[in-house]
Design a protein around this motif. Structure first.
Motif, PDB file in Angstrom:
ATOM      1  N   PHE A  34      18.593   2.011  -8.617  1.00  0.00           N
ATOM      2  CA  PHE A  34      17.471   2.211  -7.711  1.00  0.00           C
ATOM      3  C   PHE A  34      17.551   3.593  -7.062  1.00  0.00           C
ATOM      4  O   PHE A  34      18.628   4.150  -6.880  1.00  0.00           O
ATOM      5  CB  PHE A  34      17.503   1.181  -6.568  1.00  0.00           C
ATOM      6  N   TYR A  36      16.052   4.870  -3.378  1.00  0.00           N
ATOM      7  CA  TYR A  36      15.349   4.590  -2.135  1.00  0.00           C
ATOM      8  C   TYR A  36      15.118   5.912  -1.401  1.00  0.00           C
ATOM      9  O   TYR A  36      15.899   6.851  -1.524  1.00  0.00           O
ATOM     10  CB  TYR A  36      16.160   3.643  -1.243  1.00  0.00           C
ATOM     11  N   GLN A  38      14.000   7.651   2.486  1.00  0.00           N
ATOM     12  CA  GLN A  38      13.837   7.440   3.927  1.00  0.00           C
ATOM     13  C   GLN A  38      13.140   8.657   4.516  1.00  0.00           C
ATOM     14  O   GLN A  38      13.751   9.725   4.644  1.00  0.00           O
ATOM     15  CB  GLN A  38      15.190   7.225   4.587  1.00  0.00           C
ATOM     16  N   GLY A  41      11.971   9.136  10.631  1.00  0.00           N
ATOM     17  CA  GLY A  41      11.499   8.124  11.574  1.00  0.00           C
ATOM     18  C   GLY A  41      11.097   6.802  10.956  1.00  0.00           C
ATOM     19  O   GLY A  41      10.599   5.919  11.654  1.00  0.00           O
ATOM     20  N   GLU A  42      11.315   6.650   9.658  1.00  0.00           N
ATOM     21  CA  GLU A  42      10.918   5.413   8.987  1.00  0.00           C
ATOM     22  C   GLU A  42      12.111   4.716   8.355  1.00  0.00           C
ATOM     23  O   GLU A  42      13.194   5.278   8.235  1.00  0.00           O
ATOM     24  CB  GLU A  42       9.862   5.715   7.916  1.00  0.00           C
ATOM     25  N   GLY A  43      11.882   3.466   7.924  1.00  0.00           N
ATOM     26  CA  GLY A  43      12.927   2.720   7.232  1.00  0.00           C
ATOM     27  C   GLY A  43      13.007   3.101   5.767  1.00  0.00           C
ATOM     28  O   GLY A  43      12.123   3.748   5.215  1.00  0.00           O
ATOM     29  N   LEU A  44      14.068   2.677   5.118  1.00  0.00           N
ATOM     30  CA  LEU A  44      14.243   2.905   3.687  1.00  0.00           C
ATOM     31  C   LEU A  44      13.124   2.233   2.902  1.00  0.00           C
ATOM     32  O   LEU A  44      12.741   1.108   3.195  1.00  0.00           O
ATOM     33  CB  LEU A  44      15.581   2.325   3.227  1.00  0.00           C
ATOM     34  N   LEU A  46      11.750   1.513  -1.235  1.00  0.00           N
ATOM     35  CA  LEU A  46      12.032   1.633  -2.657  1.00  0.00           C
ATOM     36  C   LEU A  46      11.129   2.697  -3.271  1.00  0.00           C
ATOM     37  O   LEU A  46       9.909   2.678  -3.103  1.00  0.00           O
ATOM     38  CB  LEU A  46      11.794   0.294  -3.354  1.00  0.00           C
ATOM     39  N   PHE A  89      18.335   8.085  -1.448  1.00  0.00           N
ATOM     40  CA  PHE A  89      19.549   7.304  -1.688  1.00  0.00           C
ATOM     41  C   PHE A  89      19.500   6.686  -3.081  1.00  0.00           C
ATOM     42  O   PHE A  89      18.531   5.998  -3.428  1.00  0.00           O
ATOM     43  CB  PHE A  89      19.687   6.162  -0.670  1.00  0.00           C
ATOM     44  N   PHE A 102      25.157   1.706  -2.083  1.00  0.00           N
ATOM     45  CA  PHE A 102      24.370   2.915  -1.870  1.00  0.00           C
ATOM     46  C   PHE A 102      25.246   4.153  -1.962  1.00  0.00           C
ATOM     47  O   PHE A 102      26.426   4.132  -1.586  1.00  0.00           O
ATOM     48  CB  PHE A 102      23.735   2.906  -0.478  1.00  0.00           C
ATOM     49  N   GLY A 103      24.649   5.253  -2.413  1.00  0.00           N
ATOM     50  CA  GLY A 103      25.281   6.552  -2.279  1.00  0.00           C
ATOM     51  C   GLY A 103      25.148   7.047  -0.847  1.00  0.00           C
ATOM     52  O   GLY A 103      24.547   6.375   0.007  1.00  0.00           O
ATOM     53  N   THR A 104      25.663   8.222  -0.596  1.00  0.00           N
ATOM     54  CA  THR A 104      25.687   8.744   0.772  1.00  0.00           C
ATOM     55  C   THR A 104      24.382   9.397   1.185  1.00  0.00           C
ATOM     56  O   THR A 104      24.206   9.744   2.346  1.00  0.00           O
ATOM     57  CB  THR A 104      26.813   9.766   0.933  1.00  0.00           C
TER      58      THR A 104
END
Lengths: 112, 115
Positions: A34, A36, A38, A41-44, A46, A89, A102-104
């Protein structure tokens, strides 16, 4: 174990430049992969996914191909826009179990 | 609701205090996940619920962390006797069906700072 390694940022590009964010993974078996995103100011959210080898995920002009031979899932976009500025991500999950790895994250800034 | 919501958005706690973080998933979503995201890192899995059942809590870092979802909708993550190393953003995500390969919808997170 299972893990994801992505290229470190931050990445700064000019508008309309070509983007590549590298992602490689370590996993046994056949994970799903996957990307993702971000936005500030928002959420992750897809962005795209691929569930088997040689699958290509695509969305909003972004693409990534699941390469089992190189254990990679690099994210690409041919022409970035200022609105693509965000943290990206890479992540994997196994067919069994309940965990996402998840990656960093890679921060991208696109300047006009 | 329109998306996953979390409250509070920011929480400052003194070391040793107990905190409770709330997650409201998308209505009807079966699966719910909690993650911990340290500064500059990717999210790390804490725990997973399928409806009200906590099926996986292998990511909880210590017995000071406890999560529940008693009616299969709202979930609470509780941290007892907070420590400075608990400072992080706590993310909640939900998905329509069971299983981690389903698309997860993330909330905005709760930023916890332990002084």
């Amino acid at each position: 174990g299972n893990s994801v390694t992505q290229m470190e940022g931050p990445v700064t590009l000019s508008e309309e430049a070509f983007l590549t964010i590298n992602c490689t993974y370590t996993a046994t078996g056949y994970p799903s992969l996957f990307w993702y995103v971000q936005y500030p100011g928002e959420g992750l959210q897809l962005l795209l996914k691929a569930t088997k080898a040689d699958d290509k995920g695509s969305n909003k002009g972004f693409e990534a191909t699941y390469r089992k031979e190189t254990t990679s899932f690099h994210l690409e976009k041919g022409s970035v826009q200022v609105s693509d500025s965000a943290v990206y991500f890479c992540a994997l999950t196994k067919n069994t179990g309940n965990q996402f790895y998840f990656g960093t994250g890679t921060s991208l800034t696109v300047i006009p | 609701g329109a998306g996953v919501s979390q409250s509070p958005r920011y929480k400052v706690a003194k070391r040793g205090q107990d905190v409770a973080l709330r997650c409201d998933p998308i209505s009807g979503h079966v699966s719910l996940f909690w993650y911990q995201q340290a500064l500059g890192q990717g999210p790390e899995f804490l725990t997973y619920f399928q409806n009200e059942a906590q099926l996986d809590k292998s990511g909880l870092p210590s017995d000071r962390f406890f999560a529940e979802r008693p009616e299969g909708s709202v979930s609470t993550l509780k941290i007892q006797r907070t420590q400075q190393e608990d400072s992080a953003v706590y993310l909640c995500a939900s998905s329509l069906e069971q299983g981690v390969r389903e698309t997860q919808y993330f909330g905005p997170g709760t930023r916890l700072l332990v002084l």
